[in-house]
Scaffold this motif. Structure first.
Motif, PDB file in Angstrom:
ATOM      1  N   PRO A   1      -1.077  13.552  10.916  1.00 36.85           N
ATOM      2  CA  PRO A   1      -1.630  12.664  11.642  1.00 36.85           C
ATOM      3  C   PRO A   1      -2.623  11.414  10.974  1.00 36.85           C
ATOM      4  CG  PRO A   1      -2.666  14.590  12.272  1.00 36.85           C
ATOM      5  CD  PRO A   1      -1.611  14.939  11.458  1.00 36.85           C
ATOM      6  N   GLU A   2      -3.219  11.927  10.060  1.00 34.07           N
ATOM      7  CA  GLU A   2      -4.175  11.010   9.167  1.00 34.07           C
ATOM      8  C   GLU A   2      -3.180  10.064   8.696  1.00 34.07           C
ATOM      9  OE1 GLU A   2      -6.821  12.638   6.206  1.00 34.07           O
ATOM     10  OE2 GLU A   2      -6.607  10.775   4.873  1.00 34.07           O
ATOM     11  N   VAL A   3      -2.090  10.573   7.857  1.00 33.00           N
ATOM     12  CA  VAL A   3      -1.113   9.904   7.221  1.00 33.00           C
ATOM     13  C   VAL A   3      -0.373   8.517   8.167  1.00 33.00           C
ATOM     14  CG1 VAL A   3       1.031   9.683   5.833  1.00 33.00           C
ATOM     15  CG2 VAL A   3      -0.899  11.212   5.117  1.00 33.00           C
TER      16      VAL A   3
ATOM     17  N   ILE B   1       0.750  -1.234  -0.122  1.00 36.71           N
ATOM     18  CA  ILE B   1       0.095  -0.076   0.158  1.00 36.71           C
ATOM     19  C   ILE B   1       0.925   1.301   0.106  1.00 36.71           C
ATOM     20  CG2 ILE B   1      -1.691   1.242   1.163  1.00 36.71           C
ATOM     21  CD1 ILE B   1      -2.490  -1.747   2.180  1.00 36.71           C
ATOM     22  N   ILE B   2       0.572   2.214  -0.886  1.00 35.69           N
ATOM     23  CA  ILE B   2       1.246   3.221  -1.184  1.00 35.69           C
ATOM     24  C   ILE B   2       0.362   4.501  -0.885  1.00 35.69           C
ATOM     25  CG2 ILE B   2       2.514   4.844  -2.748  1.00 35.69           C
ATOM     26  CD1 ILE B   2       3.058   2.309  -4.449  1.00 35.69           C
ATOM     27  N   ILE B   3       0.855   5.421   0.185  1.00 30.58           N
ATOM     28  CA  ILE B   3      -0.103   6.298   0.693  1.00 30.58           C
ATOM     29  C   ILE B   3       0.607   7.609   0.167  1.00 30.58           C
ATOM     30  CG2 ILE B   3      -0.896   7.593   2.526  1.00 30.58           C
ATOM     31  CD1 ILE B   3      -0.610   5.148   4.355  1.00 30.58           C
TER      32      ILE B   3
ATOM     33  N   LEU C   1      -3.010   5.885   9.211  1.00 28.07           N
ATOM     34  CA  LEU C   1      -3.270   5.139   8.051  1.00 28.07           C
ATOM     35  C   LEU C   1      -2.082   3.918   7.820  1.00 28.07           C
ATOM     36  CD1 LEU C   1      -4.509   7.501   5.320  1.00 28.07           C
ATOM     37  CD2 LEU C   1      -5.928   5.976   6.915  1.00 28.07           C
ATOM     38  N   LYS C   2      -0.790   4.525   8.168  1.00 21.93           N
ATOM     39  CA  LYS C   2       0.224   3.582   7.677  1.00 21.93           C
ATOM     40  C   LYS C   2       0.155   2.307   8.540  1.00 21.93           C
ATOM     41  CE  LYS C   2       4.554   5.179   8.123  1.00 21.93           C
ATOM     42  NZ  LYS C   2       5.459   6.138   8.571  1.00 21.93           N
ATOM     43  N   GLU C   3      -0.502   2.375   9.600  1.00 23.08           N
ATOM     44  CA  GLU C   3      -0.430   1.070  10.702  1.00 23.08           C
ATOM     45  C   GLU C   3      -1.597   0.354  10.372  1.00 23.08           C
ATOM     46  OE1 GLU C   3      -0.307   2.296  14.822  1.00 23.08           O
ATOM     47  OE2 GLU C   3       1.332   3.608  14.496  1.00 23.08           O
ATOM     48  N   TYR C   4      -2.493   0.321   9.477  1.00 20.04           N
ATOM     49  CA  TYR C   4      -3.478  -0.610   9.026  1.00 20.04           C
ATOM     50  C   TYR C   4      -3.045  -1.443   8.082  1.00 20.04           C
ATOM     51  CZ  TYR C   4      -6.628   2.300  12.083  1.00 20.04           C
ATOM     52  OH  TYR C   4      -7.164   2.829  13.185  1.00 20.04           O
ATOM     53  N   GLY C   5      -1.886  -1.571   7.516  1.00 25.87           N
ATOM     54  CA  GLY C   5      -1.581  -2.626   6.749  1.00 25.87           C
ATOM     55  C   GLY C   5       0.097  -2.874   7.023  1.00 25.87           C
ATOM     56  N   LYS C   6       0.410  -3.952   6.692  1.00 21.08           N
ATOM     57  CA  LYS C   6       1.849  -4.734   6.948  1.00 21.08           C
ATOM     58  C   LYS C   6       2.792  -3.797   5.968  1.00 21.08           C
ATOM     59  CE  LYS C   6       0.590  -8.946   7.075  1.00 21.08           C
ATOM     60  NZ  LYS C   6      -0.852  -8.790   7.412  1.00 21.08           N
ATOM     61  N   ASN C   7       2.239  -3.835   4.867  1.00 20.36           N
ATOM     62  CA  ASN C   7       3.114  -3.192   4.066  1.00 20.36           C
ATOM     63  C   ASN C   7       2.713  -1.929   3.450  1.00 20.36           C
ATOM     64  OD1 ASN C   7       5.485  -5.432   3.679  1.00 20.36           O
ATOM     65  ND2 ASN C   7       3.616  -6.642   3.123  1.00 20.36           N
ATOM     66  N   THR C   8       3.126  -0.969   3.968  1.00 26.44           N
ATOM     67  CA  THR C   8       2.501   0.459   3.654  1.00 26.44           C
ATOM     68  C   THR C   8       3.772   1.463   3.566  1.00 26.44           C
ATOM     69  OG1 THR C   8       2.253   1.243   5.995  1.00 26.44           O
ATOM     70  CG2 THR C   8       0.589   0.062   4.964  1.00 26.44           C
TER      71      THR C   8
ATOM     72  N   ILE D   1      -3.476   4.979  -2.120  1.00 21.79           N
ATOM     73  CA  ILE D   1      -4.591   5.705  -1.796  1.00 21.79           C
ATOM     74  C   ILE D   1      -4.188   7.199  -1.270  1.00 21.79           C
ATOM     75  CG2 ILE D   1      -5.556   3.469  -0.629  1.00 21.79           C
ATOM     76  CD1 ILE D   1      -4.688   5.917   1.982  1.00 21.79           C
ATOM     77  N   GLY D   2      -4.961   8.276  -1.108  1.00 17.30           N
ATOM     78  CA  GLY D   2      -4.528   9.495  -0.833  1.00 17.30           C
ATOM     79  C   GLY D   2      -5.229  10.181   0.427  1.00 17.30           C
TER      80      GLY D   2
END
Lengths: 296, 296
Positions: B124-126, B115-117, B129-136, B157-158
């Protein structure tokens, strides 16, 4: 020493070899078989197959025999239905990479994706692919932006024989439009094409003259020709032996040969033999003995 | 006649209003509640909430009370676990749009997507978000290109508060890298942000001075400020009443006011009253009576 630099990736690719071999087996068994359009984009190969009994027609209506071979570029579901309804036996020689995209489009279509195809809208692969989904559109078609406005889910797939650079360039253009809430982009570019592109680039930089062996009507061969032309001013199509036999090579120290995926090994051997006979020593590109280096 | 042009989309957005109302209800019920960081990016709103008992800390370790409110920007799963392990009750006031992305990331993670953010890695949003997937990975992080090389499946995702133009611009930059075999791009940009951006653009073109009401630490407010500045040289942040009270408006015929999504209606009313008191008549942008036209 005069050098002949031969690309590593040359001659038929796996998909084309498979199609041609299937055609040859069928022809030797049945003596006659029909196809719509050339089964591979190479005049020499097509002449040989036609001499063995391949009947090339333009529409299902023109099929008068019992057996039909699907060309390497695949065929649309509508045309296929039409042929099968005539009671004609269909032998599928579609390239496995194209086959994979057809299944992908079907799957995406079931999942309600709008499918955008990046490629040449007149190429048989693209014409065929379009029929595997209900909502498919070729990027760049008339009113494209209007038609893709406000989509929920869009999927993007590319014609196998585009170069990866070209595909991503068009994907970038596509993503500048206000597209769907979800856009999935598949990299469907055939790796073989990419490797040949890379070699075309590298070889063109280090030789005096580049011969691109293959049909002018072959999409991937045309792209190799274009690519080579960006790095070398002396790039020539060689479709048949007479194209090279009339060629003056005085003052040419090094020749590079590359080929599209529908160029037969036989033709490549013939060209190589001719060039070697007039004094060039064959070296393979990347072979340590070539001494081929960038900026050499 | 001196005009005050007020944006249509102004004041709290739905998500922020919900967070602030939840916080106020909880504070009136329990008198004290903890948060990590500001629950919305607006100093005035935060001051009011703090005066009612909101305790803002930086880490889970600093929480000394019984109840914790999750800010509008959401929180990472790691931090959340940490807080829950302390036996603290967690009340989730995450913006529903952010919540949706968190679930999307979880789903994609299960489906083995990388997952690329796209967003500000310090927002803080980003961070959440990073913690909701293993590979972000946040686009633009150190060694980004190296880390995404040779991926099979990637999802993009943005951050909700990016402008759509900015998001697509970065998506285009991203798609120029040799990425995955399958890339799915989600348009997660909050529509509210987009509408405010559009109004900021339009209003800035037709007024003498633009006041951007909201916190400088609010990402979406900062982006409105930037956008307005592209079309008008006289653009000013108004965080508090004193920012406007010291302002000389001599020679100013028209004022535009726009606001970020974390600016309260109360503050907007106060600013409007002040400006009207000194002789400006309020007109709403796009209202026929405004006579606001492009190139006017």
């Amino acid at each position: 020493m005069k050098k002949l630099v031969v690309a590593r990736n040359i001659g038929f690719c796996f998909g084309v070899r498979r199609t041609v071999e299937m055609a040859e087996r069928l022809l030797s068994e049945y003596g006659e078989i029909y196809s719509i359009g050339d089964i591979v984009h190479n005049p020499l190969v097509m002449e040989r197959l036609k001499s063995k009994g391949l009947q090339v027609v333009r529409t299902p209506e023109e099929i008068e025999g019992e057996r039909f071979i699907v060309r390497s570029h695949g065929i649309g579901t509508g045309t296929l239905d039409c042929i099968q309804k005539k009671g004609v036996e269909v032998i599928d020689a579609t390239c496995p990479s194209v086959k994979k995209i057809q299944s992908l489009i079907k799957k995406l279509d079931n999942q309600k994706y709008f499918i955008i195809i990046i490629g040449d809208k007149k190429h048989p692969e693209v014409i065929g692919l379009k029929e595997y989904g209900k909502n498919t559109l070729v990027f760049g078609s008339r009113d494209f932006s209007k038609k893709v406005k406000g989509l929920e889910k869009a999927a993007v797939i590319g014609q196998t024989t585009l170069s990866f650079e070209e595909y991503t360039k068009r994907v970038r253009r596509l993503t500048s439009l206000p597209l769907a809430r979800e856009v999935v982009i598949y990299n469907t570019i055939c790796k073989v094409t990419g490797e040949r592109q890379k070699e075309a680039r590298e070889i063109s930089k280090v030789v005096d003259v580049v011969f691109v062996l293959g049909g002018r009507n072959s999409s991937n061969t045309a792209k190799l020709y274009e690519t080579a032309g960006r790095y070398n001013r002396n790039v020539f199509y060689i479709e048949r032996m007479k194209d090279i036999e009339g060629f003056s090579l005085s003052g040419v120290d090094s020749i590079g040969i590359i080929s599209g995926t529908s160029t037969s090994d036989d033709f490549i051997s013939e060209v190589k033999e001719y060039i070697k006979k007039i004094g060039y020593r064959e070296v393979q590109y990347n072979d340590k003995r070539t001494g081929c280096r960038k900026n050499a």
